[in-house]
Scaffold this motif. Structure first.
Motif, PDB file in Angstrom:
ATOM      1  N   ILE A   1       1.083  -1.060   0.162  1.00 45.90           N
ATOM      2  CA  ILE A   1      -0.158   0.349   0.102  1.00 45.90           C
ATOM      3  C   ILE A   1       0.825   1.463   0.137  1.00 45.90           C
ATOM      4  O   ILE A   1       0.249   1.976  -0.551  1.00 45.90           O
ATOM      5  CB  ILE A   1      -1.117  -0.137   0.821  1.00 45.90           C
ATOM      6  N   ILE A   2       1.708   1.531   0.927  1.00 42.50           N
ATOM      7  CA  ILE A   2       2.998   2.268   1.359  1.00 42.50           C
ATOM      8  C   ILE A   2       3.126   3.189  -0.283  1.00 42.50           C
ATOM      9  O   ILE A   2       3.540   3.987  -0.509  1.00 42.50           O
ATOM     10  CB  ILE A   2       3.918   2.281   2.127  1.00 42.50           C
ATOM     11  N   VAL A   3       3.966   1.619  -1.200  1.00 40.84           N
ATOM     12  CA  VAL A   3       4.566   2.067  -1.938  1.00 40.84           C
ATOM     13  C   VAL A   3       3.683   2.225  -3.635  1.00 40.84           C
ATOM     14  O   VAL A   3       3.878   3.875  -4.172  1.00 40.84           O
ATOM     15  CB  VAL A   3       5.193   0.654  -2.788  1.00 40.84           C
ATOM     16  N   LEU A   4       2.438   1.791  -3.326  1.00 39.10           N
ATOM     17  CA  LEU A   4       1.443   2.237  -4.145  1.00 39.10           C
ATOM     18  C   LEU A   4       1.115   3.709  -3.631  1.00 39.10           C
ATOM     19  O   LEU A   4       0.339   4.729  -5.157  1.00 39.10           O
ATOM     20  CB  LEU A   4       0.291   1.198  -3.896  1.00 39.10           C
ATOM     21  N   VAL A   5       0.933   3.829  -3.129  1.00 38.19           N
ATOM     22  CA  VAL A   5       0.171   5.387  -2.340  1.00 38.19           C
ATOM     23  C   VAL A   5       1.539   6.627  -2.734  1.00 38.19           C
ATOM     24  O   VAL A   5       0.821   7.515  -3.740  1.00 38.19           O
ATOM     25  CB  VAL A   5      -0.062   5.695  -1.026  1.00 38.19           C
ATOM     26  N   TRP A   6       3.005   6.431  -2.541  1.00 38.59           N
ATOM     27  CA  TRP A   6       3.799   7.148  -3.462  1.00 38.59           C
ATOM     28  C   TRP A   6       3.709   7.086  -4.865  1.00 38.59           C
ATOM     29  O   TRP A   6       4.144   8.151  -5.453  1.00 38.59           O
ATOM     30  CB  TRP A   6       4.830   6.383  -2.601  1.00 38.59           C
ATOM     31  N   ILE A   7       3.817   6.346  -5.597  1.00 38.29           N
ATOM     32  CA  ILE A   7       3.331   6.384  -7.417  1.00 38.29           C
ATOM     33  C   ILE A   7       2.341   7.327  -7.145  1.00 38.29           C
ATOM     34  O   ILE A   7       2.316   8.429  -8.558  1.00 38.29           O
ATOM     35  CB  ILE A   7       3.223   5.313  -7.583  1.00 38.29           C
ATOM     36  N   LEU A   8       0.907   6.790  -6.861  1.00 43.95           N
ATOM     37  CA  LEU A   8      -0.024   7.740  -6.976  1.00 43.95           C
ATOM     38  C   LEU A   8       0.227   9.217  -6.525  1.00 43.95           C
ATOM     39  O   LEU A   8      -0.351  10.351  -7.764  1.00 43.95           O
ATOM     40  CB  LEU A   8      -1.366   7.194  -6.426  1.00 43.95           C
ATOM     41  N   PHE A   9       0.946   9.483  -5.855  1.00 46.89           N
ATOM     42  CA  PHE A   9       1.089  11.449  -4.957  1.00 46.89           C
ATOM     43  C   PHE A   9       2.403  11.582  -5.973  1.00 46.89           C
ATOM     44  O   PHE A   9       1.949  12.724  -6.492  1.00 46.89           O
ATOM     45  CB  PHE A   9       2.238  10.736  -3.948  1.00 46.89           C
ATOM     46  N   ILE A  10       3.433  11.320  -6.518  1.00 43.36           N
ATOM     47  CA  ILE A  10       3.984  11.369  -7.377  1.00 43.36           C
ATOM     48  C   ILE A  10       3.912  11.827  -8.416  1.00 43.36           C
ATOM     49  O   ILE A  10       3.265  13.055  -9.284  1.00 43.36           O
ATOM     50  CB  ILE A  10       5.494  10.360  -7.654  1.00 43.36           C
ATOM     51  N   LEU A  11       2.723  10.453  -9.298  1.00 44.41           N
ATOM     52  CA  LEU A  11       2.027  11.216 -10.604  1.00 44.41           C
ATOM     53  C   LEU A  11       1.067  11.809 -10.538  1.00 44.41           C
ATOM     54  O   LEU A  11       1.417  12.841 -11.461  1.00 44.41           O
ATOM     55  CB  LEU A  11       1.044   9.732 -10.696  1.00 44.41           C
ATOM     56  N   THR A  12      -0.160  11.799  -9.700  1.00 44.48           N
ATOM     57  CA  THR A  12      -0.824  13.214 -10.329  1.00 44.48           C
ATOM     58  C   THR A  12       0.066  14.280  -9.919  1.00 44.48           C
ATOM     59  O   THR A  12      -1.069  14.801 -10.748  1.00 44.48           O
ATOM     60  CB  THR A  12      -1.642  13.340  -8.534  1.00 44.48           C
TER      61      THR A  12
END
Length: 448
Positions: free
Chosen positions: A374-385
């Motif tokens: 979850i923390i990896v996916l949230v970091w990806i979402l944070f940077i992508l958006t």
């Protein structure tokens, strides 16, 4: 579109922040060899904010003495300075000087200040220079800016920086009854090549940026990709060709209706005063979060889930930045509503990351595999958006003219400054966050 021009714009953008990004990823290797130790990140944060004197000077010159500052000359100077400073770091980063009876890494700190001045000033010079090229190349420049974080991270991974292994350090307290204490000790693995080689690689990257800038100025193929609206030192040139091109602007630019009434004195007048404040407010907020606030707590938010999760999140975050810019190359949307929605999504992701950092060393789901995923996916979402939002704003402001891009760079630095002023005391002075021990911290299994 010229593939060569896209490549050169990307390499030019790569030089914007590659030096400081490279220095950050090399910290685990160099802190053990200098007297400042792990206080060095705090010093770096202060030096980077002090280096904002560079973009402040450029912005004031554009505001009060437009046309006086030779933009191309400034870019040549700062790229050359970055190349030389990175090269000298390879020789002097371990050298110390006794100051007030205490050894200090004066050479490292001075050269770091020059690198920070180079990278900060690039925000208000590189972007406005891209006005000379057609609009589509601005997105390619942002891809290169994202690569400036990805490339040093990849080199550091190859180097093996920050790889920790837990080593058994058993101690015997009483030899008569053989009582022992089992203790795991975190040990950094030796790097595959030295910090000196890494700094020479950084210097080479800056040299590549310098060559790309030369070719963007003088290569004939690039000359054919220049925009119709030419700028000399930030002042728009008037020509019959430019006046004629205005008549066809409605056909060429579907985002701008013909004979549109000016809504404000900013740029072309396409946006009202409140919309301009909205755009710049989001720009400052997004850069504060993505450049300073969340990166300063990345280790706290990820390390409790394991060293591999931390490195995976850092790597995927570095990949997500240029990926978002690449998506924007094909979907250059200018919707202010979408911009706000993506900012909210990215901010919510950032709030989750901050929450896990506050709960460190025992964040949610720390004892299960799902927590790390979850923390990896949230970091990806944070940077992508938020990276996509940055490109959206860059595309919008590019249409508003050279001065708008100068202010874009200035607000980027202002947002980063505000983020640093907020986070520095929390992280470095009051030690609000706790990282725990990667090998010995145990959390209650009853926690969700």
């Amino acid at each position: 579109m010229s593939l060569l021009t896209h490549l050169l714009a990307c390499l030019f953008g790569m030089g914007s922040w590659v030096s400081i990004n490279g220095l950050w990823v090399e910290l685990p290797l160099i802190v053990n060899h200098i007297p400042e130790g792990w206080y060095l990140p705090s010093y770096l944060s202060v030096l980077i904010q002090m280096a904002n004197v560079g973009p402040l000077f450029v912005t004031l010159m554009h505001r009060f003495r437009p046309g006086v500052l030779n933009e191309s000359a400034v870019i040549y100077v700062i790229i050359s300075l970055g190349t030389v400073a990175s090269f000298l770091l390879g020789f002097f980063w371990k050298e110390t000087v006794v100051v007030a009876g205490v050894p200090r890494s004066v050479a490292l700190l001075v050269l770091t200040f020059f690198l920070a001045a180079v990278d900060c000033t690039s925000s208000v010079t590189f972007l406005p220079f891209m006005m000379k090229l057609k609009p589509q190349y601005l997105t390619t420049y942002y891809i290169g800016e994202g690569v400036s974080g990805l490339l040093p991270a990849v080199v550091a991974l190859i180097q093996g920086v920050g790889v920790v292994h837990c080593v058994n350090n058993t101690q015997t307290l009483n030899s008569s009854n053989s009582s022992e204490i089992f203790h795991l000790h975190a040990q950094y693995q030796p790097a595959n090549f030295s910090a000196e080689v890494f700094f020479f690689i950084l210097s080479t990257m800056m040299l590549v940026c310098l060559v790309a800038f030369l070719l963007l100025n003088y290569h004939p193929a690039v000359g054919r990709e220049h925009s119709n609206n030419q700028y000399t030192n930030g002042v728009k040139e008037s020509s019959q060709k430019n006046r004629n091109s205005v008549e066809h602007k409605a056909m060429m630019d579907p985002y701008r209706p013909a004979n549109q009434k000016r809504k404000s004195s900013f740029g072309t007048g396409a946006y009202s005063g409140m919309q301009v404040l909205y755009i710049f407010g989001i720009l400052a907020w997004v850069n504060a979060l993505s450049n300073v606030v969340l990166p300063s707590v990345q280790s706290y938010s990820c390390m409790p889930y394991g060293n591999n999760i931390y490195h995976l999140s850092a790597t995927m975050a570095a990949v997500s930045n240029p990926l978002a810019c690449f998506i924007a190359l094909f979907l250059p949307i200018r919707s202010l509503l979408l911009m706000g929605a993506l900012t909210v999504i990215g901010s919510v992701a950032g709030a989750y990351i901050m929450g896990m950092a506050v709960l460190s060393p025992c964040p949610l789901l720390v004892n299960g595999a799902s927590g790390g995923v979850i923390i990896v996916l949230v970091w990806i979402l944070f940077i992508l958006t938020l990276s996509y939002v940055k490109v959206m704003i860059g595309v919008i402001l590019r249409d508003e003219g050279h001065s708008a891009l100068v202010w874009c760079g200035a607000v980027v630095q202002l947002g980063s400054l505000l983020g640093a002023v907020t986070m520095f005391p929390l992280v470095s002075v009051y030690s609000y966050f706790s990282s725990g021990d990667a090998c010995n911290t145990k959390c209650a299994t009853g926690r969700p």
